[in-house]
Design a protein around this motif. Structure first.
Motif, PDB file in Angstrom:
ATOM      1  N   UNK A 128     -36.114  41.463 153.211  1.00  0.00           N
ATOM      2  CA  UNK A 128     -35.727  40.262 153.960  1.00  0.00           C
ATOM      3  C   UNK A 128     -34.449  40.500 154.759  1.00  0.00           C
ATOM      4  N   UNK A 129     -33.521  41.225 154.169  1.00  0.00           N
ATOM      5  CA  UNK A 129     -32.269  41.511 154.872  1.00  0.00           C
ATOM      6  C   UNK A 129     -32.513  42.340 156.125  1.00  0.00           C
ATOM      7  N   UNK A 130     -33.464  43.275 156.045  1.00  0.00           N
ATOM      8  CA  UNK A 130     -33.698  44.206 157.147  1.00  0.00           C
ATOM      9  C   UNK A 130     -34.639  43.642 158.206  1.00  0.00           C
ATOM     10  N   UNK A 131     -35.321  42.536 157.902  1.00  0.00           N
ATOM     11  CA  UNK A 131     -36.240  41.948 158.873  1.00  0.00           C
ATOM     12  C   UNK A 131     -35.491  41.510 160.127  1.00  0.00           C
ATOM     13  N   UNK A 132     -35.902  42.043 161.262  1.00  0.00           N
ATOM     14  CA  UNK A 132     -35.318  41.729 162.571  1.00  0.00           C
ATOM     15  C   UNK A 132     -33.844  42.123 162.691  1.00  0.00           C
ATOM     16  N   UNK A 133     -33.322  42.883 161.752  1.00  0.00           N
ATOM     17  CA  UNK A 133     -31.900  43.264 161.819  1.00  0.00           C
ATOM     18  C   UNK A 133     -31.687  44.328 162.887  1.00  0.00           C
ATOM     19  N   UNK A 134     -30.687  44.106 163.728  1.00  0.00           N
ATOM     20  CA  UNK A 134     -30.348  45.067 164.783  1.00  0.00           C
ATOM     21  C   UNK A 134     -28.886  45.487 164.750  1.00  0.00           C
ATOM     22  N   UNK A 135     -28.091  44.852 163.909  1.00  0.00           N
ATOM     23  CA  UNK A 135     -26.658  45.150 163.884  1.00  0.00           C
ATOM     24  C   UNK A 135     -26.083  44.929 162.491  1.00  0.00           C
ATOM     25  N   UNK A 136     -25.058  45.669 162.203  1.00  0.00           N
ATOM     26  CA  UNK A 136     -24.284  45.497 160.972  1.00  0.00           C
ATOM     27  C   UNK A 136     -22.925  44.946 161.378  1.00  0.00           C
ATOM     28  N   UNK A 137     -22.527  43.835 160.782  1.00  0.00           N
ATOM     29  CA  UNK A 137     -21.308  43.148 161.180  1.00  0.00           C
ATOM     30  C   UNK A 137     -20.444  42.882 159.949  1.00  0.00           C
ATOM     31  N   UNK A 138     -19.146  43.131 160.096  1.00  0.00           N
ATOM     32  CA  UNK A 138     -18.175  42.772 159.066  1.00  0.00           C
ATOM     33  C   UNK A 138     -17.293  41.657 159.611  1.00  0.00           C
ATOM     34  N   UNK A 139     -17.236  40.537 158.896  1.00  0.00           N
ATOM     35  CA  UNK A 139     -16.353  39.437 159.270  1.00  0.00           C
ATOM     36  C   UNK A 139     -15.281  39.290 158.210  1.00  0.00           C
ATOM     37  N   UNK A 140     -14.121  38.811 158.612  1.00  0.00           N
ATOM     38  CA  UNK A 140     -13.095  38.538 157.605  1.00  0.00           C
ATOM     39  C   UNK A 140     -12.286  37.319 158.019  1.00  0.00           C
ATOM     40  N   UNK A 141     -11.573  36.774 157.035  1.00  0.00           N
ATOM     41  CA  UNK A 141     -10.743  35.608 157.287  1.00  0.00           C
ATOM     42  C   UNK A 141      -9.499  36.046 158.054  1.00  0.00           C
ATOM     43  N   UNK A 142      -9.227  35.381 159.125  1.00  0.00           N
ATOM     44  CA  UNK A 142      -8.081  35.728 159.960  1.00  0.00           C
ATOM     45  C   UNK A 142      -6.791  35.379 159.223  1.00  0.00           C
ATOM     46  N   UNK A 143      -5.977  36.424 158.932  1.00  0.00           N
ATOM     47  CA  UNK A 143      -4.693  36.238 158.234  1.00  0.00           C
ATOM     48  C   UNK A 143      -4.870  35.331 157.023  1.00  0.00           C
ATOM     49  N   UNK A 144      -5.789  35.711 156.138  1.00  0.00           N
ATOM     50  CA  UNK A 144      -6.203  34.847 155.036  1.00  0.00           C
ATOM     51  C   UNK A 144      -5.045  34.417 154.141  1.00  0.00           C
ATOM     52  N   UNK A 145      -4.241  35.371 153.692  1.00  0.00           N
ATOM     53  CA  UNK A 145      -3.145  35.037 152.780  1.00  0.00           C
ATOM     54  C   UNK A 145      -2.139  34.102 153.444  1.00  0.00           C
ATOM     55  N   UNK A 146      -1.847  34.364 154.714  1.00  0.00           N
ATOM     56  CA  UNK A 146      -0.889  33.536 155.426  1.00  0.00           C
ATOM     57  C   UNK A 146      -1.416  32.110 155.567  1.00  0.00           C
ATOM     58  N   UNK A 147      -2.704  31.973 155.856  1.00  0.00           N
ATOM     59  CA  UNK A 147      -3.299  30.644 155.978  1.00  0.00           C
ATOM     60  C   UNK A 147      -3.186  29.877 154.667  1.00  0.00           C
ATOM     61  N   UNK A 148      -3.534  30.511 153.569  1.00  0.00           N
ATOM     62  CA  UNK A 148      -3.490  29.832 152.274  1.00  0.00           C
ATOM     63  C   UNK A 148      -2.062  29.513 151.847  1.00  0.00           C
ATOM     64  N   UNK A 149      -1.132  30.408 152.147  1.00  0.00           N
ATOM     65  CA  UNK A 149       0.258  30.181 151.752  1.00  0.00           C
ATOM     66  C   UNK A 149       0.810  28.902 152.354  1.00  0.00           C
ATOM     67  N   UNK A 150       0.403  28.579 153.577  1.00  0.00           N
ATOM     68  CA  UNK A 150       0.906  27.374 154.222  1.00  0.00           C
ATOM     69  C   UNK A 150       0.172  26.115 153.830  1.00  0.00           C
ATOM     70  N   UNK A 151      -0.973  26.237 153.147  1.00  0.00           N
ATOM     71  CA  UNK A 151      -1.803  25.082 152.810  1.00  0.00           C
ATOM     72  C   UNK A 151      -1.621  24.587 151.385  1.00  0.00           C
ATOM     73  N   UNK A 152      -1.173  25.448 150.498  1.00  0.00           N
ATOM     74  CA  UNK A 152      -1.185  25.139 149.072  1.00  0.00           C
ATOM     75  C   UNK A 152       0.103  24.482 148.589  1.00  0.00           C
ATOM     76  N   UNK A 153      -0.047  23.631 147.577  1.00  0.00           N
ATOM     77  CA  UNK A 153       1.098  23.123 146.817  1.00  0.00           C
ATOM     78  C   UNK A 153       1.370  24.101 145.685  1.00  0.00           C
ATOM     79  N   UNK A 154       2.623  24.519 145.553  1.00  0.00           N
ATOM     80  CA  UNK A 154       3.009  25.472 144.514  1.00  0.00           C
ATOM     81  C   UNK A 154       3.925  24.799 143.500  1.00  0.00           C
ATOM     82  N   UNK A 155       3.749  25.162 142.243  1.00  0.00           N
ATOM     83  CA  UNK A 155       4.585  24.614 141.187  1.00  0.00           C
ATOM     84  C   UNK A 155       5.848  25.428 140.989  1.00  0.00           C
ATOM     85  N   UNK A 156       6.879  24.772 140.498  1.00  0.00           N
ATOM     86  CA  UNK A 156       8.137  25.465 140.206  1.00  0.00           C
ATOM     87  C   UNK A 156       8.875  24.669 139.139  1.00  0.00           C
TER      88      UNK A 156
END
Length: 650
Positions: A371-399
């Motif tokens: 099923x994965x190979x059906x009609x497949x013509x390309x292999x693509x890698x996606x990733x979260x843009x600046x993932x750690x930085x995005x999460x760091x600004x969104x989260x509430x942190x305890x102290x």
């Protein structure tokens, strides 16, 4: 007040006048460059009315101060005109106009499509905070020439004290660029040739030890003049000098020898890997080979950091990230607005603490099916843009001091949050994966989960909330009772402690992206990744005024947030396209896609999915995916597919 830069004439004196200057100025307990008046200045020195300007800095060895205000209440200026011949090149070549800079390989595109970009010239933001020394002379980061050659340690001492550099989130800095400048100062080592050793780490260690010995032997004039070493000298020499109640600090960075610290797998003439603000030779972002162009580019990067981060770059990207946060902390402490965390947050004593990370990064591969190979013509890698930085600004942190809760008290606390559980750690039981209606083509929802048996473990509040989200959004649809909470550590104080920090780095990153500044984009990535990564290590933050950077639960929460966000996106992609990932590592996901299929997010916001790599499927690759029998073979095929030789087809 930024001093009016003028060239120091004593560096261009002939032999007789130079001897006179030494006799008159260096035999006293206080060097003559301090508090001179016109009449007292040595003949021919051309220096009138220089005042002593002492510095202090908030770093691991000094208390925090406001680096934005004058220190000690003194006005630093140069009295009288300094009429000095600056030579044929008063500024670094290329300063004052935008020059073409050949960037390194783009992180998202093949090198063949990367185009040269025009980078803006260096600004003056780092002037007065840093000086660059080459064999040709010393320069302000903006490119203005300050002196002729600094050909002795005594002259280096005079330069530092005359320049009255002030800190900017990090101690004032002197950068020695090029081996010829090092030779003038007597800083030459010969650890051997990389061809003569089998272990490159042995060569690096030998070079570092030899450099320390050479510096100890040659820095005597500075130590005699009142400077003190903070730790053993190496590729960075940490110096301090106390006059009255003021302490000056300066860090001397020796560019030709940074390799003795940064990398473990390369030798004398084979610099590879990332070396902080200096860049990465393998990525094509290291400084130019020639000294003056290298000094010009370094000056541009120093000014860039001063302008967009508000600090000088630290000895490592992680320290730069820490300096940005400390600057925010000082501002918030003065204003009384915003969260300023002043204490460390070590992991509390846990009953049944898991081995390894509390919240591991995900690493998973499956074998492709028809099923994965059906009609497949390309292999693509996606990733979260600046993932750690995005999460760091969104989260509430305890102290602060966490509360230890058991049984019903822990369950009640988990249910008390308005938008999820309060920040803390929770001891829960993860159900066996096989008992849940989970997608077969995704990893288990939590790295500690097992397919065939329940697991009692500790998780952050991010994972506690993630497990309760619906299956369609990447969770397991659990109720709190299903997770059997028995114990918790909950932080009564919490908030977005990293919001402004993330905003500064996010805006700096946008500038780098918009201007095609690959070097600074990579450096910013190293800053936030390095800083968040080192939150877990208390040995990085042993000094009292640095201990608040030890926040392993913050790091664990950021990792968990990125992991759950990626899983939610994978479920959305499967729902929209019917495609499932073959592999995920940290925040990247690999897919087989058909012609014209695009699974990336239509947004340039941080945390959104963007295409990292893409390659066309040749018959050879399709056959390789078809014949791969296990995950190890799949990993090899994927790795081979994304190597450059496959971009051209077969």
């Amino acid at each position: 007040m930024v001093k009016n830069w003028g060239q120091i004439p004593l560096f261009d004196l002939d032999a007789s006048s130079a001897d006179s200057a030494v006799d008159d100025s260096e035999t006293d307990s206080e060097p003559a460059l301090f508090e001179l008046d016109v009449d007292a200045a040595p003949s021919g020195s051309g220096i009138a009315g220089l005042s002593v300007h002492e510095m202090s800095l908030a770093d691991e060895d000094a208390p925090a101060v406001n680096e934005d205000a004058p220190v000690g209440g003194e006005d630093v200026s140069v009295g009288g005109a300094i009429d000095v011949e600056r030579g044929e090149e008063p500024m670094l070549p290329g300063v004052g106009s935008a020059d073409e800079v050949e960037p390194g390989p783009d992180e998202l595109l093949p090198a063949s499509v990367v185009q040269p970009v025009i980078l803006p010239p260096a600004g003056s933001e780092a002037d007065g905070h840093a000086v660059i020394v080459t064999a040709a002379g010393s320069f302000a980061p903006s490119g203005e020439k300050l002196t002729g050659p600094v050909d002795s340690v005594e002259k280096l001492d005079k330069l530092i004290r005359w320049a009255t550099l002030t800190p900017l989130g990090a101690p004032a800095q002197v950068w020695v660029v090029g081996i010829d400048a090092c030779e003038m100062l007597g800083w030459i080592i010969d650890p051997g040739d990389e061809d003569d050793v089998d272990d490159m780490e042995l060569l690096r260690t030998r070079a570092a030890e030899e450099l320390t010995g050479v510096l100890h032997a040659t820095l005597t004039p500075m130590l005699t003049a009142g400077w003190e070493l903070r730790g053993d000298p190496g590729h960075v020499v940490h110096l301090s000098r106390t006059t009255g109640k003021f302490t000056s600090m300066v860090d001397i960075f020796i560019e030709p020898y940074v390799w003795t610290y940064w990398n473990k797998d390369f030798g004398w003439n084979n610099r590879v890997g990332d070396m902080g603000i200096l860049g990465s030779p393998t990525a094509g972002t290291y400084l130019p080979d020639d000294d003056l162009p290298a000094a010009r580019e370094l000056g541009r990067r120093l000014a860039w950091c001063a302008r967009y981060l508000g600090v000088l770059p630290g000895p490592t990207p992680a320290r730069t990230g820490a300096a940005v946060l400390d600057k925010i902390k000082r501002e918030r402490t003065r204003s009384g607005k915003g969260i300023a965390v002043t204490t460390s947050g070590p992991i509390p004593p846990l009953n049944g603490e898991p081995r390894g990370d509390l919240e591991p990064e995900v690493g998973w591969t499956r074998v492709a099916d028809s099923d994965d190979l059906t009609d497949a013509t390309q292999l693509v890698s996606i990733d979260q843009r600046a993932a750690y930085l995005a999460s760091a600004g969104m989260l509430d942190f305890g102290y602060g001091k966490p509360r230890h809760l058991l049984g019903e008290n822990a369950i009640s606390a988990a249910a008390s949050g308005v938008k999820g559980a309060p920040f803390g750690l929770w001891r829960i039981t993860l159900p066996a994966g096989n008992l849940l209606a989970l997608p077969a083509k995704l990893p288990l929802p939590h790295p500690h989960m097992l397919a065939d048996q329940p697991v009692q473990t500790w998780v952050t509040s991010v994972s506690l909330d993630g497990l309760q989200t619906p299956l369609a959004d990447g969770g397991i649809g659990a109720e709190l009772d299903d997770l059997d909470i028995t114990e918790a550590w909950v932080y009564p104080q919490q908030g977005r402690a990293l919001d402004k920090w993330a905003k500064i780095l996010r805006e700096g990153r946008k500038v780098a992206v918009d201007t095609g500044d690959i070097a600074m984009k990579r450096f910013l990535g190293a800053c936030y990744k390095g800083y968040i990564g080192r939150m877990v290590n208390p040995d990085m933050w042993t000094a009292k005024q640095m201990q608040h950077h030890h926040q392993p639960l913050w790091r664990a929460s950021i990792i968990a947030h990125c992991r759950w966000r990626g899983r939610r996106v994978a479920m959305r992609i499967a729902r929209d396209s019917g495609r499932w990932p073959l592999r995920t590592v940290t925040d990247s996901w690999v897919y087989l896609l058909g012609a014209g299929e695009d699974i990336a997010d239509d947004s340039d916001a941080l945390g959104k999915m963007s295409v990292e790599k893409r390659t066309t499927l040749s018959k050879t690759l399709i056959d390789a995916f078809t014949s791969a029998d296990d995950t190890h073979e799949m990993n090899l095929v994927i790795k081979d597919a994304f190597t450059p030789h496959n971009d051209e087809g077969q």
